[in-house]
Design an enzyme around this catalytic site. Structure first.
Site, mmCIF file in Angstrom:
data_model
loop_
_atom_site.group_PDB
_atom_site.id
_atom_site.type_symbol
_atom_site.label_atom_id
_atom_site.label_comp_id
_atom_site.label_asym_id
_atom_site.label_seq_id
_atom_site.Cartn_x
_atom_site.Cartn_y
_atom_site.Cartn_z
ATOM 1 N N LYS A 121 57.746 29.736 59.900
ATOM 2 C CA LYS A 121 58.589 28.608 59.409
ATOM 3 C C LYS A 121 58.452 27.786 60.320
ATOM 4 O O LYS A 121 58.583 26.124 61.148
ATOM 5 C CB LYS A 121 59.923 29.206 60.078
ATOM 6 N N ARG A 126 71.745 34.310 62.773
ATOM 7 C CA ARG A 126 71.434 35.383 62.641
ATOM 8 C C ARG A 126 72.285 36.664 61.973
ATOM 9 O O ARG A 126 71.626 37.263 61.643
ATOM 10 C CB ARG A 126 70.955 35.706 63.763
ATOM 11 N N ARG A 153 49.217 40.286 71.159
ATOM 12 C CA ARG A 153 51.123 40.353 72.389
ATOM 13 C C ARG A 153 51.404 42.232 71.149
ATOM 14 O O ARG A 153 50.929 42.652 70.142
ATOM 15 C CB ARG A 153 51.859 40.372 71.198
ATOM 16 N N ARG A 176 59.159 44.622 63.325
ATOM 17 C CA ARG A 176 59.918 42.698 63.531
ATOM 18 C C ARG A 176 60.828 43.120 62.016
ATOM 19 O O ARG A 176 61.150 42.576 61.790
ATOM 20 C CB ARG A 176 59.398 42.863 63.868
#
Length: 231
Positions: free
Chosen positions: A15, A90, A162, A173
Site C-alpha cells: 500500500k 485503525r 528487521r 503482525r
C-alpha cells in the site's frame, strides 16, 4: 472536485507503493499517521507535547489526541484538492471520531481502498525484505537482488533484516492487522465506498486495478479526459 481516499492493506501488501503512485498522479498528499505524529511532536504544539509524553512512556497515543492531529493535518492547504490517508483509522472508534471530524470540515471519504493479498504471500514478501542500515533503502531479494550479493547498490553497506520482518514475526503482525484493523472496513461498507482490490501480481497491474476502483472519481485532465492508463 476533491479526491479524499483511505488506503488499507496488511503489512507487505504494497500500500505504501500504491499510495506514492496515487500521490504522484493526482498531486494530493500521502498522509501517514506516523509521519504527522512525529511532525507534531517536532513542532512542539500543545497536541505534540501531549503526544510526546505518551510516546515517551511507551504507550499508544489516545484517540482524543490522535484524531485532532489528523484533522489539523487534513485542514492544511495542500489537502484542499484531496488526500490519501494511509492506514488510519485503525479501529471502529477511530473511524467514528474521524467521520465526525471530516463532517465538521464538510468532507468525507470518497473511496476506501483495500489491497487484498493472501496471507502466505504476505509472509513471503515480508520475510524477503532487507534493509540498508546506512541509506535506508529496502530490497526484495527475489525480485531485486543487490548487485553485490548481500550489499546495498547505493553505498555498499551490508543489508540487514528487521526482527519484525522474520517469518514468525511477520505472521504475528499480519494476524494483529486482520484481527484489529480489518473490521474498520465493515464500518464503511454500508456506505458503499469500499473497493476491494487484488494486490497480487506486478506493481503496474495493481496500480491499474486501483485506478479502476476509483472509476469516475478520477479528476479530469486539462484535456478533458479522465486521468488513467499506466503511470
Amino acid at each position: 472536485m476533491t479526491l479524499d481516499l483511505a488506503l488499507y492493506g496488511p503489512p507487505g501488501s504494497g500500500k505504501g507503493t500504491q499510495a506514492e503512485r496515487l500521490r504522484d498522479r493526482f498531486g494530493i498528499p500521502h498522509i501517514s499517521t506516523g509521519d504527522i505524529l512525529r511532525a507534531e511532536i517536532a513542532a512542539k504544539t500543545d497536541l505534540g507535547r501531549q503526544a510526546k509524553a505518551i510516546v515517551d512512556r511507551g504507550d499508544l497515543v489516545s484517540d482524543e489526541i490522535m484524531i485532532p492531529i489528523v484533522k489539523a493535518r487534513l485542514a492544511q492547504k495542500d489537502c484542499e484538492p484531496g488526500f490519501i490517508l494511509d492506514g488510519f483509522p485503525r479501529t471502529i472508534p477511530q473511524a467514528e471520531g474521524l467521520d465526525r471530524a471530516l463532517e465538521e470540515m464538510g468532507r468525507s471519504f470518497d473511496r476506501v481502498i483495500y489491497l487484498e493479498v493472501p496471507v502466505p504471500e504476505l509472509v513471503e514478501r515480508l520475510s524477503d525484505r532487507w534493509l540498508c542500515p546506512k541509506c535506508g533503502r529496502t530490497y526484495g531479494k527475489r525480485a531485486e537482488a543487490p548487485a553485490d550479493g548481500n550489499r546495498c547498490r547505493v553505498d555498499g553497506a551490508e543489508l540487514t533484516q528487521r526482527e519484525d520482518d522474520r517469518p514468525e514475526a511477520a505472521q504475528r503482525r499480519i494476524d494483529v492487522y486482520l484481527r484489529e484493523t480489518l473490521p474498520v472496513l465493515g464500518h464503511y461498507r454500508p456506505v458503499g465506498i469500499v473497493a476491494d482490490v487484488d494486490g497480487t501480481g506486478p506493481i503496474d497491474a495493481v496500480t491499474e486495478r486501483v485506478l479502476a476502483a476509483l472509476g469516475d472519481l478520477i479528476p479530469p485532465s486539462p484535456s478533458g479526459r479522465a486521468e488513467g492508463g499506466r503511470p
